[in-house]
Scaffold this motif. Structure first.
Motif, PDB file in Angstrom:
ATOM      1  N   GLN A 117       0.837  -1.190   0.000  1.00  0.00           N
ATOM      2  CA  GLN A 117       0.000   0.000   0.000  1.00  0.00           C
ATOM      3  C   GLN A 117       0.882   1.254   0.000  1.00  0.00           C
ATOM      4  OE1 GLN A 117      -0.392  -2.672   1.696  1.00  0.00           O
ATOM      5  NE2 GLN A 117      -2.573  -3.242   1.970  1.00  0.00           N
ATOM      6  N   ALA A 118       2.045   1.175   0.734  1.00  0.00           N
ATOM      7  CA  ALA A 118       2.972   2.319   0.734  1.00  0.00           C
ATOM      8  C   ALA A 118       3.522   2.547  -0.665  1.00  0.00           C
ATOM      9  CB  ALA A 118       4.112   2.064   1.726  1.00  0.00           C
ATOM     10  N   GLY A 119       3.884   1.468  -1.345  1.00  0.00           N
ATOM     11  CA  GLY A 119       4.380   1.584  -2.717  1.00  0.00           C
ATOM     12  C   GLY A 119       3.333   2.209  -3.615  1.00  0.00           C
ATOM     13  N   ASP A 120       2.050   1.793  -3.466  1.00  0.00           N
ATOM     14  CA  ASP A 120       0.983   2.383  -4.268  1.00  0.00           C
ATOM     15  C   ASP A 120       0.918   3.891  -4.035  1.00  0.00           C
ATOM     16  OD1 ASP A 120       0.303  -0.084  -5.280  1.00  0.00           O
ATOM     17  OD2 ASP A 120      -1.272  -0.475  -3.792  1.00  0.00           O
ATOM     18  N   LEU A 121       1.050   4.257  -2.757  1.00  0.00           N
ATOM     19  CA  LEU A 121       0.963   5.687  -2.433  1.00  0.00           C
ATOM     20  C   LEU A 121       2.148   6.464  -3.025  1.00  0.00           C
ATOM     21  CD1 LEU A 121      -0.589   7.879  -0.916  1.00  0.00           C
ATOM     22  CD2 LEU A 121       0.751   7.310   1.141  1.00  0.00           C
ATOM     23  N   PHE A 122       3.380   5.897  -2.868  1.00  0.00           N
ATOM     24  CA  PHE A 122       4.568   6.561  -3.436  1.00  0.00           C
ATOM     25  C   PHE A 122       4.462   6.645  -4.958  1.00  0.00           C
ATOM     26  CE2 PHE A 122       6.908   5.266   0.589  1.00  0.00           C
ATOM     27  CZ  PHE A 122       7.053   6.572   1.053  1.00  0.00           C
ATOM     28  N   ASN A 167       6.965   9.152  -6.550  1.00  0.00           N
ATOM     29  CA  ASN A 167       8.237   8.828  -5.885  1.00  0.00           C
ATOM     30  C   ASN A 167       8.534   7.366  -6.247  1.00  0.00           C
ATOM     31  OD1 ASN A 167      10.438   8.495  -4.278  1.00  0.00           O
ATOM     32  ND2 ASN A 167       9.519   9.366  -2.426  1.00  0.00           N
ATOM     33  N   LEU A 168       9.030   7.134  -7.510  1.00  0.00           N
ATOM     34  CA  LEU A 168       9.102   5.794  -8.074  1.00  0.00           C
ATOM     35  C   LEU A 168      10.142   4.917  -7.397  1.00  0.00           C
ATOM     36  CD1 LEU A 168       8.685   6.654 -11.865  1.00  0.00           C
ATOM     37  CD2 LEU A 168       6.933   6.103 -10.179  1.00  0.00           C
ATOM     38  N   ARG A 169      11.321   5.470  -7.073  1.00  0.00           N
ATOM     39  CA  ARG A 169      12.369   4.670  -6.413  1.00  0.00           C
ATOM     40  C   ARG A 169      11.864   4.155  -5.072  1.00  0.00           C
ATOM     41  NH1 ARG A 169      16.174   1.460  -7.632  1.00  0.00           N
ATOM     42  NH2 ARG A 169      16.842   2.937  -9.248  1.00  0.00           N
ATOM     43  N   LYS A 170      11.207   5.084  -4.297  1.00  0.00           N
ATOM     44  CA  LYS A 170      10.672   4.678  -3.007  1.00  0.00           C
ATOM     45  C   LYS A 170       9.577   3.616  -3.198  1.00  0.00           C
ATOM     46  CE  LYS A 170      11.055   5.959   1.415  1.00  0.00           C
ATOM     47  NZ  LYS A 170      12.313   5.887   2.146  1.00  0.00           N
ATOM     48  N   ALA A 171       8.799   3.833  -4.237  1.00  0.00           N
ATOM     49  CA  ALA A 171       7.711   2.882  -4.524  1.00  0.00           C
ATOM     50  C   ALA A 171       8.285   1.496  -4.843  1.00  0.00           C
ATOM     51  CB  ALA A 171       6.865   3.385  -5.695  1.00  0.00           C
ATOM     52  N   LEU A 172       9.381   1.448  -5.677  1.00  0.00           N
ATOM     53  CA  LEU A 172       9.988   0.164  -6.053  1.00  0.00           C
ATOM     54  C   LEU A 172      10.536  -0.538  -4.826  1.00  0.00           C
ATOM     55  CD1 LEU A 172      10.676  -1.656  -8.442  1.00  0.00           C
ATOM     56  CD2 LEU A 172      12.856  -0.445  -8.656  1.00  0.00           C
ATOM     57  N   GLU A 173      11.176   0.210  -3.917  1.00  0.00           N
ATOM     58  CA  GLU A 173      11.713  -0.398  -2.701  1.00  0.00           C
ATOM     59  C   GLU A 173      10.578  -0.995  -1.856  1.00  0.00           C
ATOM     60  OE1 GLU A 173      13.914   2.533  -0.625  1.00  0.00           O
ATOM     61  OE2 GLU A 173      15.453   2.785  -2.203  1.00  0.00           O
ATOM     62  N   CYS A 174       9.505  -0.224  -1.729  1.00  0.00           N
ATOM     63  CA  CYS A 174       8.369  -0.727  -0.920  1.00  0.00           C
ATOM     64  C   CYS A 174       7.746  -1.969  -1.545  1.00  0.00           C
ATOM     65  CB  CYS A 174       7.320   0.386  -0.769  1.00  0.00           C
ATOM     66  SG  CYS A 174       7.863   1.706   0.325  1.00  0.00           S
ATOM     67  N   TYR A 175       7.604  -1.953  -2.893  1.00  0.00           N
ATOM     68  CA  TYR A 175       7.047  -3.134  -3.561  1.00  0.00           C
ATOM     69  C   TYR A 175       7.931  -4.354  -3.299  1.00  0.00           C
ATOM     70  CZ  TYR A 175       3.601  -0.438  -6.240  1.00  0.00           C
ATOM     71  OH  TYR A 175       2.549   0.344  -6.611  1.00  0.00           O
ATOM     72  N   GLY A 176       9.246  -4.145  -3.363  1.00  0.00           N
ATOM     73  CA  GLY A 176      10.164  -5.248  -3.125  1.00  0.00           C
ATOM     74  C   GLY A 176      10.040  -5.781  -1.712  1.00  0.00           C
ATOM     75  N   LYS A 177      10.000  -4.856  -0.733  1.00  0.00           N
ATOM     76  CA  LYS A 177       9.889  -5.299   0.663  1.00  0.00           C
ATOM     77  C   LYS A 177       8.549  -5.998   0.928  1.00  0.00           C
ATOM     78  CE  LYS A 177      12.889  -1.685   2.643  1.00  0.00           C
ATOM     79  NZ  LYS A 177      12.926  -0.497   3.526  1.00  0.00           N
ATOM     80  N   GLY A 178       7.527  -5.538   0.257  1.00  0.00           N
ATOM     81  CA  GLY A 178       6.191  -6.127   0.477  1.00  0.00           C
ATOM     82  C   GLY A 178       5.912  -7.324  -0.416  1.00  0.00           C
ATOM     83  N   SER A 179       6.956  -7.770  -1.155  1.00  0.00           N
ATOM     84  CA  SER A 179       6.812  -8.911  -2.073  1.00  0.00           C
ATOM     85  C   SER A 179       5.691  -8.689  -3.090  1.00  0.00           C
ATOM     86  CB  SER A 179       6.544 -10.215  -1.289  1.00  0.00           C
ATOM     87  OG  SER A 179       7.627 -10.482  -0.417  1.00  0.00           O
ATOM     88  N   ALA A 180       5.428  -7.474  -3.438  1.00  0.00           N
ATOM     89  CA  ALA A 180       4.424  -7.165  -4.476  1.00  0.00           C
ATOM     90  C   ALA A 180       5.153  -7.121  -5.808  1.00  0.00           C
ATOM     91  CB  ALA A 180       3.726  -5.857  -4.149  1.00  0.00           C
TER      92      ALA A 180
END
Length: 1670
Positions: free
Chosen positions: A736-741, A746-759
């Protein structure tokens, strides 16, 4: 139908006392008879009189005798009786149900209507199924149809023994009618096949007098006859009767009615076809309870115990139906994959479904087995569509109620009695419960070996291994009562209020009693008696089963609105909240009931509270609002804290407290810390920041993020975004954080969040757009993540995308995606893929997909493993094939033999055998089986691979088994070796005589078993032997056999003990045996004991022991003394001691033997001496024999005959001398024979009498003729005045001049005979030319016979006209027979055609041959037609001058002449183009002569000609007729021809059918195609053209007037006007004449000129021709 008298019900009186009518009741329990006194007598079924009552007139003023009762009929319930009277009224009497009930009139009817008028009063009247049968005093029986038309009449008016018909009765089935008259009953039976009445054999009853009434019992088994004298007789009726299984009597009382009687109980069932169909056969099936019968179109079924019968439409299926009677309410019929259900007592099929599974355990039918409230008809069916799918059907509505799919095969199913629940079990022994109404399936038991519904309830009993499982409440399947068991459940019984489970425990049977109370609860619930169910539950202690039942009852009570019972149920269950709620509700209902009446459950507040109890708040709201109770609805929602619904209601109703409610609701949410709900309220009111704050306070950052992302104004608020993202990361909601970023870019932050969330999906999509270099890395990480989540299947593609092939393979293997793994491996190098191939190969080998596994093993370089796989699987051939590819033959053989030996050690002989066979070593397999003494397998291999040694093998095995004492097995092998004798000897050696006898009888020759029986008896000896042989009926044979075999002691023993009469015979044979052995003294004694002393004498005579022979003969058989002397004499003759032999024979008084022996020795003089001295009577005979013997000796005998003849001649015995001379036969010296013959003739003429000399001459002369001494023979004949014989001798020698001279000089009458013989001689010698001068007719006959026709006709022409035409006719006949009719025709052209009637058939045959010949419709055929025409003209001219003038033959030949003229003219016209129309007219005109012409050919030629000149209408009609004729020729008759097109024409309808087609197949097909094409043409009119007569233009006869016109000699069309008369009766059409003349003039056609010349000759000249060209 047969009638048999049974008993007399009413004894006849002396005078007239007419029984006026009778009737049987529908139930056959009552029989009514009306007497002459108008009294009705009532009898029971057995014929006992039980009651009576009097009838009354229509009007009492006319008196009680003013009427006669003419008819009676019972009502269907047998309680009323209708009585028809002659005073035009029908009374209906109520006679009651019991004997003796009061009889009262309950109705009456006045007579009306008329159907038909019968010729006489119809005293006998019967209404049958297909007609009304009437008869009366005219002695005729008439059958009328339903409309009054006469169908059939039986006339007995000429039968003097028949009297008037007085009464009639119809069988209950309506297919038989009995008509009564004087002393006689006539029977008519309806035949459905002929649709007519057939007369049966009449029943004659002497002294019965006139039959006045008849009544047929309703079941058809009895008919009662009332007589004029008041008697009532009862007769048995049946077509046929049979006994079925010795249990039932089946009586066919009519074609469509059968009575089935149980012989043990006496109960009867009447089986009847309601449609009148004939019943073929009745079967009693299903434990002798159910009836099955077929008719042509229906099937009859019945339950004997309940007397329920059904008849349903059923098309015959060859008797292939299968019937199942497991359900007592319905019969299940399976036929051709279709299951049909028939309910007993119903005439309609209950249902029909398609299924292949008709085991009674796989079909369940429930028919109204337990009545339910509000349900009148409940009929359900469950069956298998396939092994894993069940279908349920409502049979009342005919629709499917459910379809149950299962994951395993089903082997048992059954519906409960109400059809709402279904139990079924699968092959894995799992018991399933399916609720049909809710479509829910529940597994209720595993390892189920037995299951059954308890009858009359919904209780289920099942067995699970060693446990008895009982579901007293199937609605709670988890509540099960279990008891331990030691055995197996075998049955379930429920009787007398007790239910028992029968369990078999080995030899003992134990019963377990179920709790009847619990079962009774279910019954009470089903019956809707909830008070009884409650009272019953009150008596039970609380248990899991009881709790489930309280729950069920509570639910049902609520549904039925029995609230007090529901309250009690919830109280019992401890659910005090519901109990209290219901208590309050009941109080409200009670108050409402007091105020408004009823039970109070319809009061709105009660209904609303019940809806609330059911959690159906919307329904409660609706109820409140219907009553305008808004406050109560809002109070309900507030009490339940359902503020949203409360606010909705307030808003809808415009409640003033709406805002206050909202504030209160919000404050309440905050007070109760429901921040999420408060946030939703704020969000709904548009305060998004407050809502986000509340969501974050509630720990719901994801919900806050959703709201922020949905509002653009919030996304620009960095503070809000930071607060939300921080909360999301803190809560590890990375996706959800990645979706928000991503939303705030904020694509780099979004990619990191997606990776951490296994999305990873979102991460990869984002990376593809913003960071392409990281896609591969993300795909691999995604794959690793999926592997950790055990989603190996999904990981494969991601590893492939990340180019991690090894991980992809391992993931595919882990996910068991074998094919995908193979696909990936095929793309890798061999070294990497090898180890994975082996693993996959092992998997496919385990699945027995050996071909795939083999390929994988080979890819992995492990061929040896593939061979081992095949070997372990027993696929030796595949293993062998593979081994050959990679191993040498020797290694393969060693491998297989080693493996086979290993298998052999393990006892796996079949596998070892297959290995041996695979490497072509069957002998090793045979040796293996022999070593293991597995002889059957050994023999099979020998039979297959060494067939020539099979017999020896069987023999060897038989000997081995015999040595081992395994005699039965040895027997089998001996017999297989075709050596039954070895089997018999084996059993003999082992003293097993019975077995030996059995084998000999079964396999030996015709007498083998007798020989064994004899040896058996011999081994026993004494009385035992006699008993044994007597048992087999072989005693006498055994004695004979023993005697013949030389075992005389045994023979004497058997005869002495049982057949003493055989002793002499045995003594005789024993004596003969001793004689053959040379023991003559012993033999002598046995012969004498046998009473055959003469045999002893002959024995000694044979052995030349004369003294012994003499001694025995003198002592025991004096008659044999002479035989001894004869024997001595024969011996002396053989020693050539003739004097001694003669003395013995004379002593024995046998001089004839002396003569015989002298004759045989050739000593004729001694023989003649003895004969002369002792037998003078035979002297002459002996002398003749002596002469014959001399003649047989040929030339050597000839000398003796000559000497004898001379001796007889010298002694004056001339007759004997002549005989001797005649006997001389010497083919080598014909001169001598000739001299002897002449000498014999000379002596006969000189010294013997006239008759003897005549006889000798007749003997000698033919022999001289045979020796070609014709003149000498003739001179002998002439010496005795045998003139004719002398002439024959000269003729035989072809000395014709001498023969003629003798005939002329001595017998002039024979001159003609000599001439005739001379003619025959010339004929036979073929000297015809010489014969002509003597007998010309004979010569002509010879020429004709030799087919020298030209010579014949040449000679005949020199005689006279008549002779010539005789042979012309013969020649013509010969030519026609050979098919050369054209040559025959030219013959008559050359010689003329005389009007001889004998020749008429020849002329007709020439005409027929020519008109039938092919290729004659052309210009080239003119000469042939002209020849026929000229011959017929010549014939007709000759007929005019003969006696046949104007005869039928003359007229026929005139018609043939006209036809041949038309044909010739047509050929002439065909050679000229301008005469095409005339040729077509001639072809059309010839159609009027199709009685003489072949019809098909004529119509074909006419059609083709019309088509050629574009007369398409006529062409279509003629060619269509041609096709019809062609079809008729194929069919062999003309019946199907349609003549409508030729009505009003002179074209004949009745024509001969041609024997064969005259037009080839190819041309017929062309005509068919043309006709078919033209038939589509709308312009075509299928009408023949007409002229001014309104008649077909080619017809000679006018259709309207019948005026006959003459035909034109050039066209054949009628000459109407513009005619030219060539001769009276012969005319031509002027236009046709000028057209023909012009064409001939301009073309100089020879054929045309010939036609004109013929007309000139035929008509006696022609008119002058002048042409005008205007």
């Amino acid at each position: 139908m047969q009638l048999r008298h049974v008993r007399t019900l009413l004894v006849p009186q002396d005078g007239t006392a007419r029984v006026t009518c009778m009737a049987w009741s529908a139930s056959s329990a009552r029989f009514a008879v009306c007497t002459a006194e108008r009294v009705v007598l009532l009898y029971d079924e057995q014929g006992e009189r039980r009651d009576k009552f009097s009838t009354k007139p229509a009007d009492a003023k006319y008196g009680r005798k003013s009427y006669v009762v003419k008819g009676m009929a019972f009502s269907p319930d047998s309680t009323k009786l209708a009585i028809g009277q002659t005073d035009n009224i029908v009374y209906v009497y109520r006679i009651g149900e019991e004997w003796g009930d009061k009889k009262v009139i309950c109705n009456k009817f006045i007579q009306t209507g008329k159907l038909v008028v019968h010729p006489c009063p119809p005293y006998a009247l019967a209404w049958a199924s297909n007609s009304i049968v009437a008869a009366g005093c005219d002695k005729k029986i008439v059958a009328y149809g339903k409309e009054g038309n006469v169908i059939q009449t039986f006339d007995y008016s000429r039968d003097l023994s028949e009297k008037e018909f007085t009464t009639a009765a119809t069988s209950p089935g309506g297919q038989s009618v009995v008509i009564g008259s004087y002393d006689r009953l006539r029977v008519l039976n309806w035949s459905p096949r002929r649709s007519a009445w057939e007369e049966g054999k009449p029943k004659e009853i002497a002294h019965l007098y006139t039959i006045t009434a008849l009544a047929w019992k309703r079941d058809g088994s009895r008919i009662c006859a009332g007589t004029l004298c008041g008697g009532v007789e009862q007769f048995d009726c049946c077509l046929r009767r049979s006994i079925y299984k010795n249990k039932f009597e089946i009586t066919y009382v009519g074609p469509s009615q059968v009575i089935v009687k149980n012989l043990s109980t006496g109960t009867r069932v009447v089986l009847k076809s309601q449609y009148g169909y004939e019943i073929d056969e009745v079967k009693i099936l299903g434990k002798d309870r159910y009836l099955v019968a077929h008719t042509s179109d229906t099937l009859l079924l019945g339950d004997i115990s309940s007397n329920k019968l059904s008849e349903v439409a059923w098309q015959g299926s060859g008797g292939n139906e299968k019937f199942f009677f497991d359900n007592e309410n319905v019969c299940m019929i399976f036929n051709a994959g279709e299951l049909t259900l028939v309910e007993y007592g119903s005439n309609d099929m209950l249902g029909s479904v398609r299924t292949e599974f008709v085991n009674p355990h796989l079909v369940s039918v429930r028919i109204n087995e337990r009545r339910q409230r509000g349900v009148e008809e409940n009929k359900r069916l469950a069956y298998l569509i396939d092994m894993k799918t069940i279908a349920t059907v409502d049979l009342v509505g005919g629709y499917s109620t459910g379809m149950i799919s299962h994951d395993s095969k089903i082997d048992w199913l059954e519906l409960n009695e109400t059809g709402h629940k279904l139990l079924f079990r699968d092959k894995k022994m799992r018991l399933q419960l399916y609720d049909i109404e809710s479509s829910t399936k529940t597994t209720i038991l595993n390892y189920c070996s037995y299951v059954q519904w308890v009858p009359g309830s919904d209780v289920v009993v099942a067995q699970n291994r060693n446990s008895l499982c009982i579901w007293y409440n199937i609605d709670a399947p988890e509540r099960v009562t279990m008891f331990p068991l030691k055995g197996d459940i075998v049955d379930l019984e429920r009787n007398d209020g007790k239910t028992e489970v029968i369990v078999s425990e080995g030899v003992n049977t134990v019963s377990y009693t179920l709790d009847e109370g619990l079962i009774e609860f279910g019954t009470a619930v089903d019956d809707g008696d909830y008070h009884r169910a409650t009272a019953f539950l009150e008596t039970l202690e609380m248990s899991t089963e009881t709790e489930a039942m309280w729950k069920t009852l509570s639910r049902l009570a609520l549904e039925a609105r029995q609230l007090h019972i529901a309250e009690r149920c919830f109280a019992a269950l401890g659910n005090m909240a519901k109990a209290r709620f219901l208590h309050e509700t009941n109080a409200i209902a009670d108050r409402a009931a007091q105020e408004h009446g009823g039970d109070g459950t319809d009061y709105y507040l009660v209904r609303a509270r019940l809806a609330m109890l059911d959690k159906n708040y919307k329904l409660a709201e609706m109820i409140f609002l219907e009553q305008n109770a808004t406050e109560e609805a809002m109070d309900m929602y507030q009490e339940l804290h359902m503020w949203d619904e409360c606010i909705v209601v307030a808003k809808a109703k415009g409640h003033p407290m709406l805002e206050k409610l909202r504030r209160g609701y919000y404050q309440w949410l905050l007070d109760t810390q429901q921040e999420e709900k408060a946030g939703e309220v704020q969000e709904g009111q548009g305060d998004y920041l407050a809502a986000i704050g509340l969501y974050l306070r509630a720990g719901l950052p994801a919900k806050a993020a959703r709201l922020a992302m949905s509002r653009d104004e919030l996304l620009t608020n960095e503070d809000v975004i930071d607060r939300i993202s921080t909360a999301l990361i803190r809560g590890e909601l990375y996706e959800q954080a990645g979706d928000l970023f991503e939303k705030v870019r904020n694509l780099r932050k979004a990619l990191e969040c997606y990776g951490k969330g296994s999305a990873f999906l979102k991460a990869v999509e984002l990376a593809r757009l913003a960071f392409p270099a990281e896609v591969v890395k993300l795909e691999e990480a995604w794959g690793d993540h999926l592997v950790q989540q055990k989603q190996l299947d999904a990981a494969i593609n991601h590893y492939i995308e990340a180019r991690c092939s090894v991980k992809a393979v391992e993931a595919a293997l882990g996910a068991r995606q074998w094919k995908k793994a193979i696909y990936i491996l095929d793309l890798q190098d061999k070294q990497t893929a090898a180890k994975y191939y082996l693993k996959i190969a092992e998997h496919y080998a385990a699945l027995q997909e050996y071909q795939v596994a083999e390929e994988l093993y080979i890819k992995g370089g492990q061929t040896k493993d593939a061979i081992d796989m095949y070997t372990q699987a027993g696929l030796w051939e595949q293993a062998h094939k593979l081994a050959i590819k990679c191993m040498s033959q020797e290694d393969v053989t060693v491998l297989y033999i080693t493996q086979a030996q290993e298998m052999e050690k393990q006892g796996k002989y079949k596998e070892a055998e297959r290995l041996y066979i695979t490497v072509n070593e069957p002998d090793l397999a045979i040796t293996m089986y022999k070593k293991c003494k597995m002889y059957d397998e050994m023999v099979c291999l020998v039979a297959k691979y060494h067939k020539d040694l099979l017999g020896d093998t069987h023999l060897h095995l038989g000997k081995e088994l015999e040595a081992e004492g395994r005699l039965q097995e040895a027997e089998y092998h001996y017999l297989e070796a075709k050596d039954w004798k070895a089997t018999v000897n084996m059993y003999r050696v082992n003293d097993m005589w019975e077995e030996a006898y059995r084998v000999a009888k079964a396999h030996g020759g015709a007498n083998s078993h007798k020989h064994v029986a004899y040896l058996w008896a011999k081994s026993l000896g004494g009385e035992a032997a006699v008993k044994l042989l007597s048992k087999f009926g072989l005693l006498e044979m055994a004695i004979d056999h023993a005697t013949d075999s030389g075992v005389f002691e045994f023979a004497f023993e058997l005869a002495r003990l049982s057949m003493k009469q055989k002793m002499p015979d045995i003594h005789l044979k024993y004596a003969m045996f001793l004689e053959d052995e040379g023991k003559f003294e012993e033999a002598e004694g046995e012969f004498i004991k046998a009473g055959k002393p003469k045999e002893a004498v002959l024995m000694f005579v044979h052995n030349q022991d004369w003294d012994a022979a003499q001694r025995v003969a003198e002592a025991h058989d004096p008659d044999s003394v002479a035989d001894v002397l004869v024997g001595q004499a024969q011996f002396a003759f053989e020693q050539r001691e003739f004097q001694k032999a003669e003395a013995f024979l004379l002593r024995a008084q046998r001089p004839e033997l002396a003569i015989k022996y002298y004759k045989e020795a050739g000593m004729w003089s001694e023989a003649l001496r003895i004969c002369k001295e002792y037998m003078p009577g035979r002297l002459g005979e002996l002398q003749e024999e002596c002469g014959r013997e001399a003649g047989k000796k040929g030339s050597s005998g000839t000398k003796g005959l000559l000497e004898q003849a001379r001796e007889w001649e010298q002694t004056g015995e001339y007759a004997r001398a002549v005989d001797c001379y005649l006997k001389v036969r010497d083919p080598s010296n014909s001169v001598l024979v000739e001299k002897c013959l002449l000498k014999a003739a000379e002596l006969a003429v000189k010294f013997l009498g006239q008759s003897q000399s005549m006889e000798v001459t007749r003997t000698v002369a033919p022999q001289l003729v045979a020796m070609k001494k014709y003149s000498m023979a003739a001179e002998l004949y002439l010496n005795l005045d045998l003139i004719r014989e002398a002439i024959d001798a000269f003729i035989e020698g072809e000395e014709w001049s001498k023969a003629k001279h003798v005939a002329k000089e001595l017998d002039p009458k024979s001159e003609e005979y000599v001439d005739q013989c001379y003619k025959e001689y010339l004929k036979n010698q073929g000297k015809v030319d010489s014969l002509v001068g003597i007998d010309v007719m004979a010569a002509l006959d010879i020429y004709a016979k030799q087919e020298q026709w030209e010579k014949c006709l040449e000679v005949a022409a020199k005689q006279n006209y008549k002779v010539l035409h005789k042979y012309v006719a013969l020649y013509a006949t010969h030519l026609i027979r050979e098919g050369s009719w054209d040559k025959a025709l030219r013959l008559y052209v050359h010689h003329g055609a005389p009007a001889n009637p004998q020749n008429f058939n020849i002329y007709k045959r020439l005409f027929v041959e020519m008109v039938n010949a092919s290729g004659m419709n052309c210009a080239e055929a003119y000469s042939s037609w002209a020849d026929l025409r000229d011959v017929l003209l010549s014939l007709c001219e000759n007929l005019v001058k003969s006696s046949e003038a104007n005869s039928s033959a003359h007229e026929e030949f005139e018609r043939m002449l006209l036809i041949s003229h038309y044909c010739a003219t047509r050929s002439a016209a065909q050679s000229l183009k301008q005469l095409d129309t005339m040729a077509a007219q001639l072809s059309i005109s010839l159609l009027r002569y199709t009685d003489l012409l072949p019809a098909d050919k004529a119509f074909y030629e006419a059609g083709v000609a019309a088509k050629a000149v574009s007369w398409e209408n006529m062409a279509f009609i003629f060619l269509n007729r041609f096709l019809d004729l062609s079809d008729a020729i194929e069919e062999g008759n003309l019946d199907s021809l349609d003549h409508s097109d030729f009505q009003g024409t002179d074209i004949p309808f009745e024509v001969p059918l041609p024997a064969q087609q005259h037009v080839p197949e190819e041309q017929r097909e062309e005509v068919k195609d043309w006709v078919l094409t033209m038939s589509m043409d709308q312009r075509l009119e299928q009408v023949l053209p007409q002229d001014e007569r309104n008649t077909y233009e080619a017809s000679l006869v006018a259709a309207g007037t019948g005026v006959h016109s003459l035909p034109c000699l050039l066209t054949g069309y009628p000459v109407l006007r513009n005619k030219i008369e060539l001769k009276p009766g012969r005319e031509v059409n002027k236009d046709a004449w000028y057209k023909f003349m012009m064409a001939v003039k301009t073309s100089h056609s020879p054929a045309g000129q010939n036609v004109i010349e013929f007309l000139r000759r035929w008509c006696g000249g022609l008119p002058s021709t002048s042409f005008s060209f205007q």
